[in-house]
Design a protein around this motif. Structure first.
Motif, PDB file in Angstrom:
ATOM      1  N   LYS A  31       0.646  12.908   0.785  1.00  0.00           N
ATOM      2  CA  LYS A  31       0.474  11.651   0.057  1.00  0.00           C
ATOM      3  C   LYS A  31       0.524  10.449   1.003  1.00  0.00           C
ATOM      4  O   LYS A  31      -0.318   9.555   0.940  1.00  0.00           O
ATOM      5  CB  LYS A  31       1.568  11.510  -1.010  1.00  0.00           C
ATOM      6  CG  LYS A  31       1.393  12.370  -2.246  1.00  0.00           C
ATOM      7  CD  LYS A  31       2.555  12.172  -3.191  1.00  0.00           C
ATOM      8  CE  LYS A  31       2.489  13.087  -4.392  1.00  0.00           C
ATOM      9  NZ  LYS A  31       1.414  12.725  -5.330  1.00  0.00           N
ATOM     10  N   ASN A  70      -5.842   3.199  -2.362  1.00  0.00           N
ATOM     11  CA  ASN A  70      -5.730   2.220  -1.281  1.00  0.00           C
ATOM     12  C   ASN A  70      -7.091   1.677  -0.866  1.00  0.00           C
ATOM     13  O   ASN A  70      -7.216   0.488  -0.523  1.00  0.00           O
ATOM     14  CB  ASN A  70      -5.002   2.833  -0.089  1.00  0.00           C
ATOM     15  CG  ASN A  70      -3.509   2.973  -0.357  1.00  0.00           C
ATOM     16  OD1 ASN A  70      -3.018   2.614  -1.423  1.00  0.00           O
ATOM     17  ND2 ASN A  70      -2.774   3.502   0.603  1.00  0.00           N
ATOM     18  N   PRO A 118      -3.545   8.649  -3.265  1.00  0.00           N
ATOM     19  CA  PRO A 118      -3.322   7.445  -2.442  1.00  0.00           C
ATOM     20  C   PRO A 118      -4.530   7.033  -1.610  1.00  0.00           C
ATOM     21  O   PRO A 118      -4.726   5.839  -1.363  1.00  0.00           O
ATOM     22  CB  PRO A 118      -2.141   7.852  -1.550  1.00  0.00           C
ATOM     23  CG  PRO A 118      -1.393   8.844  -2.371  1.00  0.00           C
ATOM     24  CD  PRO A 118      -2.462   9.631  -3.083  1.00  0.00           C
ATOM     25  N   GLY A 171      -2.523   8.018   1.938  1.00  0.00           N
ATOM     26  CA  GLY A 171      -2.386   6.584   1.688  1.00  0.00           C
ATOM     27  C   GLY A 171      -2.663   5.767   2.942  1.00  0.00           C
ATOM     28  O   GLY A 171      -3.323   4.726   2.890  1.00  0.00           O
ATOM     29  N   SER A 177       1.115   4.263  -2.784  1.00  0.00           N
ATOM     30  CA  SER A 177       1.007   5.688  -2.445  1.00  0.00           C
ATOM     31  C   SER A 177       2.123   6.480  -3.117  1.00  0.00           C
ATOM     32  O   SER A 177       1.896   7.565  -3.663  1.00  0.00           O
ATOM     33  CB  SER A 177       1.064   5.878  -0.925  1.00  0.00           C
ATOM     34  OG  SER A 177      -0.029   5.244  -0.292  1.00  0.00           O
ATOM     35  N   TYR A 230       0.834  -1.203   0.000  1.00  0.00           N
ATOM     36  CA  TYR A 230       0.000   0.000   0.000  1.00  0.00           C
ATOM     37  C   TYR A 230       0.869   1.254   0.000  1.00  0.00           C
ATOM     38  O   TYR A 230       0.547   2.251  -0.655  1.00  0.00           O
ATOM     39  CB  TYR A 230      -0.931  -0.003   1.214  1.00  0.00           C
ATOM     40  CG  TYR A 230      -2.119  -0.915   1.071  1.00  0.00           C
ATOM     41  CD1 TYR A 230      -3.231  -0.531   0.330  1.00  0.00           C
ATOM     42  CD2 TYR A 230      -2.148  -2.163   1.682  1.00  0.00           C
ATOM     43  CE1 TYR A 230      -4.333  -1.364   0.195  1.00  0.00           C
ATOM     44  CE2 TYR A 230      -3.236  -3.009   1.552  1.00  0.00           C
ATOM     45  CZ  TYR A 230      -4.330  -2.595   0.803  1.00  0.00           C
ATOM     46  OH  TYR A 230      -5.419  -3.430   0.668  1.00  0.00           O
ATOM     47  N   SER A 271       1.901   7.358  -6.822  1.00  0.00           N
ATOM     48  CA  SER A 271       1.011   8.456  -7.229  1.00  0.00           C
ATOM     49  C   SER A 271       1.798   9.605  -7.855  1.00  0.00           C
ATOM     50  O   SER A 271       1.215  10.458  -8.542  1.00  0.00           O
ATOM     51  CB  SER A 271       0.210   8.966  -6.027  1.00  0.00           C
ATOM     52  OG  SER A 271       1.062   9.513  -5.039  1.00  0.00           O
ATOM     53  N   TYR A 287      -5.674   3.155   3.468  1.00  0.00           N
ATOM     54  CA  TYR A 287      -5.365   1.774   3.863  1.00  0.00           C
ATOM     55  C   TYR A 287      -6.159   1.379   5.114  1.00  0.00           C
ATOM     56  O   TYR A 287      -6.768   0.312   5.165  1.00  0.00           O
ATOM     57  CB  TYR A 287      -3.866   1.641   4.121  1.00  0.00           C
ATOM     58  CG  TYR A 287      -3.480   0.403   4.890  1.00  0.00           C
ATOM     59  CD1 TYR A 287      -3.489  -0.849   4.272  1.00  0.00           C
ATOM     60  CD2 TYR A 287      -3.116   0.473   6.231  1.00  0.00           C
ATOM     61  CE1 TYR A 287      -3.149  -1.993   4.974  1.00  0.00           C
ATOM     62  CE2 TYR A 287      -2.769  -0.661   6.940  1.00  0.00           C
ATOM     63  CZ  TYR A 287      -2.786  -1.891   6.315  1.00  0.00           C
ATOM     64  OH  TYR A 287      -2.453  -3.014   7.023  1.00  0.00           O
TER      65      TYR A 287
END
Length: 274
Positions: A152, A79, A75, A156, A17, A13, A20, A160
């Motif tokens: 970011k 995710n 992100p 992310g 991110s 994950y 991106s 997640y």
């Protein structure tokens, strides 16, 4: 039947991110960020569908469509999407969530980056530059890069946590959530259509009116009549026609642009449209 691929880890994950940063690399006027979006999530998709080539192709094709959002917010979207794919959610349900998040997060990301951090840091480092500090221009650059990196990573992480923590809990209601997301998406697109699609009829005609003993002429505007019946009716019709050509006739962006340019120029020259 082959088993499904490996489960994604926190590291997967996190890598998604960071990917991106590649979102704008494949920008084009057909799908905007669509190709790059698939590039961002492709390694994770290969891991999820390691033993199911057909499902991988189906999912990849579904993510080649038009997309346009803020890269710093991406992100969060990717995710959540990957968590839904891991949980075997339907592609159309995942797509609804993805498309619903596109507009709102684009607005939030643009506001933070362009109207929040950029003016703040430019004011600070411009003042330092005027004081003769030579590192000020590079300081602004580093401050923006670090801030965007933090955003970011944070987005992310939130995506997640929300995806892996809530998807299983809400899996029974994911259809209703998807439907609600679709409604939000349609509402946003409808508002954009009436606000940004410009089409006005320029045709006017004179009619005789009598007020008491006086007889005169009144100019009647077709556009004003349409606005009284339904405001922004023409932009809605244009949007519906474009949607029909995209959805049912499988037209691409270039064909639509040529059609709109031709109709717009012809209607303007003949005086039909303003």
């Amino acid at each position: 039947m082959e088993s499904k691929g490996q489960k994604l880890t926190k590291k997967d994950y996190f890598k998604t991110s960071l990917r991106s940063y590649f979102l704008q690399n494949g920008f084009n006027y057909t799908t905007y960020q669509g190709v790059s979006y698939l590039n961002v999530i492709m390694p994770a998709l290969r891991k999820i569908y390691k033993n199911d080539e057909d499902k991988l192709k189906e999912t990849a094709i579904a993510n080649l469509e038009f997309y346009n959002t803020n890269p710093h917010m991406l992100p969060f979207i990717t995710n959540i999407q990957l968590a839904m794919y891991e949980d075997d959610q339907e592609i159309e349900d995942v797509r609804s969530i993805k498309m619903a998040l596109m507009g709102p997060l684009a607005g939030i990301g643009d506001s933070i980056a362009q109207f929040g951090l950029a003016p703040l840091f430019s004011t600070i480092f411009a003042g330092l530059a005027l004081d003769g500090l030579g590192f000020a221009p590079m300081g602004y650059w580093f401050a923006m890069l670090i801030s965007m990196f933090i955003i970011k990573v944070l987005m992310g992480h939130l995506g997640y946590k929300l995806g892996t923590g809530a998807i299983k809990t809400l899996s029974a209601k994911i259809g209703k959530i998807s439907e609600a997301a679709s409604i939000v998406g349609v509402t946003v697109i409808s508002a954009l259509a009436t606000s940004f699609v410009k089409a006005k009829i320029a045709i006017e005609y004179a009619t005789t009116v009598t007020v008491g003993d006086e007889v005169g002429e009144k100019i009647v505007s077709i556009q004003e009549v349409l606005d009284k019946i339904m405001p922004n009716l023409l932009p809605v019709i244009v949007t519906c026609v474009v949607f029909y050509l995209l959805k049912n006739k499988k037209w691409n962006t270039y064909q639509l642009l040529l059609l709109l340019f031709a109709v717009g120029i012809l209607a303007s020259v003949t005086g039909i449209l303003a």
